[in-house]
Design an enzyme around this catalytic site. Sequence first.
Site, mmCIF file in Angstrom:
data_model
loop_
_atom_site.group_PDB
_atom_site.id
_atom_site.type_symbol
_atom_site.label_atom_id
_atom_site.label_comp_id
_atom_site.label_asym_id
_atom_site.label_seq_id
_atom_site.Cartn_x
_atom_site.Cartn_y
_atom_site.Cartn_z
ATOM 1 N N ALA A 166 0.843 -1.195 0.000
ATOM 2 C CA ALA A 166 0.000 0.000 0.000
ATOM 3 C C ALA A 166 0.873 1.236 0.000
ATOM 4 O O ALA A 166 2.057 1.166 0.303
ATOM 5 C CB ALA A 166 -0.877 0.022 1.258
ATOM 6 N N TYR B 284 -6.057 8.339 2.666
ATOM 7 C CA TYR B 284 -5.454 7.053 3.034
ATOM 8 C C TYR B 284 -6.528 6.145 3.654
ATOM 9 O O TYR B 284 -6.762 5.024 3.170
ATOM 10 C CB TYR B 284 -4.293 7.286 4.010
ATOM 11 C CG TYR B 284 -3.794 6.019 4.682
ATOM 12 C CD1 TYR B 284 -3.372 4.918 3.938
ATOM 13 C CD2 TYR B 284 -3.745 5.927 6.076
ATOM 14 C CE1 TYR B 284 -2.924 3.761 4.563
ATOM 15 C CE2 TYR B 284 -3.292 4.780 6.709
ATOM 16 C CZ TYR B 284 -2.884 3.701 5.947
ATOM 17 O OH TYR B 284 -2.446 2.548 6.569
ATOM 18 N N ASN C 268 -0.876 2.006 15.076
ATOM 19 C CA ASN C 268 0.568 2.150 14.885
ATOM 20 C C ASN C 268 1.313 0.849 15.112
ATOM 21 O O ASN C 268 1.334 0.329 16.225
ATOM 22 C CB ASN C 268 1.117 3.207 15.854
ATOM 23 C CG ASN C 268 0.417 4.536 15.655
ATOM 24 O OD1 ASN C 268 0.562 5.181 14.623
ATOM 25 N ND2 ASN C 268 -0.390 4.922 16.630
ATOM 26 N N GLY D 161 -6.364 18.170 12.676
ATOM 27 C CA GLY D 161 -6.885 16.820 12.442
ATOM 28 C C GLY D 161 -6.306 15.748 13.343
ATOM 29 O O GLY D 161 -6.610 14.573 13.161
ATOM 30 N N ASP D 162 -5.484 16.105 14.337
ATOM 31 C CA ASP D 162 -4.940 15.103 15.266
ATOM 32 C C ASP D 162 -5.863 14.974 16.479
ATOM 33 O O ASP D 162 -5.875 15.852 17.343
ATOM 34 C CB ASP D 162 -3.559 15.568 15.768
ATOM 35 C CG ASP D 162 -2.420 14.804 15.150
ATOM 36 O OD1 ASP D 162 -2.679 13.840 14.403
ATOM 37 O OD2 ASP D 162 -1.262 15.170 15.422
HETATM 38 N N1 LIG Z 1 3.032 0.957 9.711
HETATM 39 C C1 LIG Z 1 1.916 1.158 10.379
HETATM 40 O O1 LIG Z 1 1.942 1.699 11.506
HETATM 41 C C2 LIG Z 1 0.589 0.699 9.812
HETATM 42 C C3 LIG Z 1 -0.585 0.933 10.556
HETATM 43 C C4 LIG Z 1 -1.814 0.485 10.030
HETATM 44 C C5 LIG Z 1 -1.865 -0.174 8.823
HETATM 45 N N2 LIG Z 1 -0.715 -0.366 8.112
HETATM 46 C C6 LIG Z 1 -0.805 -1.051 6.820
HETATM 47 O O2 LIG Z 1 0.106 -2.121 6.829
HETATM 48 C C7 LIG Z 1 0.659 -2.308 5.526
HETATM 49 C C8 LIG Z 1 2.163 -2.331 5.593
HETATM 50 O O3 LIG Z 1 2.640 -1.130 6.182
HETATM 51 P P1 LIG Z 1 4.198 -0.856 6.326
HETATM 52 O O4 LIG Z 1 4.374 0.155 7.401
HETATM 53 O O5 LIG Z 1 4.911 -2.134 6.391
HETATM 54 O O6 LIG Z 1 4.471 -0.143 4.930
HETATM 55 P P2 LIG Z 1 5.754 -0.223 3.972
HETATM 56 O O7 LIG Z 1 5.717 0.998 3.128
HETATM 57 O O8 LIG Z 1 6.986 -0.490 4.780
HETATM 58 O O9 LIG Z 1 5.446 -1.499 3.086
HETATM 59 C C9 LIG Z 1 4.557 -1.470 1.989
HETATM 60 C C10 LIG Z 1 5.196 -2.243 0.865
HETATM 61 O O10 LIG Z 1 4.305 -2.240 -0.253
HETATM 62 C C11 LIG Z 1 5.093 -2.104 -1.432
HETATM 63 N N3 LIG Z 1 4.232 -1.555 -2.493
HETATM 64 C C12 LIG Z 1 3.640 -0.343 -2.528
HETATM 65 N N4 LIG Z 1 2.949 -0.193 -3.680
HETATM 66 C C13 LIG Z 1 3.087 -1.347 -4.381
HETATM 67 C C14 LIG Z 1 2.611 -1.797 -5.645
HETATM 68 N N5 LIG Z 1 1.833 -1.017 -6.419
HETATM 69 N N6 LIG Z 1 2.962 -3.031 -6.066
HETATM 70 C C15 LIG Z 1 3.745 -3.826 -5.293
HETATM 71 N N7 LIG Z 1 4.232 -3.454 -4.082
HETATM 72 C C16 LIG Z 1 3.907 -2.217 -3.634
HETATM 73 C C17 LIG Z 1 6.226 -1.170 -1.043
HETATM 74 O O11 LIG Z 1 7.353 -1.266 -1.881
HETATM 75 C C18 LIG Z 1 6.520 -1.622 0.393
HETATM 76 O O12 LIG Z 1 7.525 -2.621 0.424
HETATM 77 C C19 LIG Z 1 0.093 -1.200 4.661
HETATM 78 O O13 LIG Z 1 -0.980 -1.734 3.924
HETATM 79 C C20 LIG Z 1 -0.387 -0.168 5.655
HETATM 80 O O14 LIG Z 1 -1.473 0.560 5.151
HETATM 81 C C21 LIG Z 1 0.495 0.067 8.575
#
Ligand SMILES: NC(=O)c1ccc[n+]([C@@H]2O[C@H](COP(=O)([O-])OP(=O)(O)OC[C@H]3O[C@@H](n4cnc5c(N)ncnc54)[C@H](O)[C@@H]3O)[C@@H](O)[C@H]2O)c1
Length: 327
Positions: A75, A141, A170, A283-284
């Site tokens: 994502a 988002y 988080n 917005g926080d």
């Molecule tokens: N980090 C957080 O605190 C958090 C909180 C809630 C939800 N999330 C969700 O968890 C998931 C992972 O988060 P994260 O922090 O590991 O993010 P991240 O950015 O570290 O990992 C996302 C990965 O997706 C890959 N990616 C993005 N677009 C792509 C595409 N079009 N095709 C193929 N790969 C693609 C990126 O290269 C990256 O490796 C996300 O979906 C995010 O929305 C994260």
Amino acid sequence: MRIVVTGGAGYIGSVVAEVLLADGHQVLVLDNLAKGHRDAVPDGASFSSVDLLDEHAVATQLQRYGCEAVIHMAADSLVGESVADPHKYYRTNVIGGLTLLAAMRAAAVDRLVFSSTAAVYGDSAVQPIDEDVAQRPTNPYGATKLAFEHALRWYCQAYKLRATSLRYFNAAGATATRGERHNPETHLIPLVLETAAGRSPYVTVFGDDYPTPDGTCIRDYVHVLDLARAHVLALLAEQEPGSSTSYNLGCGGQGFSVRQVIAAAEGVTGRPIKIVTAPRRPGDPAVLVASSDRIARELGWRPLHATLEDIIGSAWAWMQKAPVESH
Ligand SMILES: NC(=O)c1ccc[n+]([C@@H]2O[C@H](COP(=O)([O-])OP(=O)(O)OC[C@H]3O[C@@H](n4cnc5c(N)ncnc54)[C@H](O)[C@@H]3O)[C@@H](O)[C@H]2O)c1
């Protein structure tokens, strides 16, 4: 099982891959490396550099691998960027997600766990937030994640897929070999630790006049290993074909204030952390904490690394050995 992890070169996805392998599953990571790191993918996993928007390439990978289920982590996930550039978010998170579903249908894969976000709830007056709270995202988002959740429900019903969406705030912490390496880094705990490490001069605290015990915002932090376990648990749970469900994942308590996080980081690192107070960010909300009662009840999930010391301690240990380009 033979499991495909999209976004498995990213922070949480690479830990999901690590946990799946440790549990004896086989893993293929699909990631375009837009944000991820090739060296974050565990050695035991297969890897293909594929963009989710390329339906033919994704379907081919799923078919060739003999994929039985998908954990969808890929994502774009920066709130501020999503406000400035909503098209990027609708493209990756909605069109990318729908393209993945089309590829799954083409490859006859019927099982999906979707890493959603608690940002689907927006600014809720009810805390902690359970799954019945109205979903009113306040940024693109959250809106794009919710749009995909809605599509999932209809796709599951029509095409007899089985899907679970996991909503959390988080992610934090690290395993012995994998942790957070975002660029830019926007998350509080790594920013605080960068300051403790002397790589940043101070931590900015946005607002100290909130209606909370110490005036700073209260948030939920879930250890990345606990999140990874929840994804695996959801994948293996019994589910009727055609059904979709959602669970919140929270820290299991009342959350932690920004000042509590900084104090805990000073304790873990043994170093003083300079704070600069700035006005509130628009917005926080004062408090954002998710209730994980439902997944505790139905799947028996509870965070096992729920203390700030555990979470921050693991992130600090990881930071000492993380590849240099991440800093
Ligand atoms: N980090 C957080 O605190 C958090 C909180 C809630 C939800 N999330 C969700 O968890 C998931 C992972 O988060 P994260 O922090 O590991 O993010 P991240 O950015 O570290 O990992 C996302 C990965 O997706 C890959 N990616 C993005 N677009 C792509 C595409 N079009 N095709 C193929 N790969 C693609 C990126 O290269 C990256 O490796 C996300 O979906 C995010 O929305 C994260």
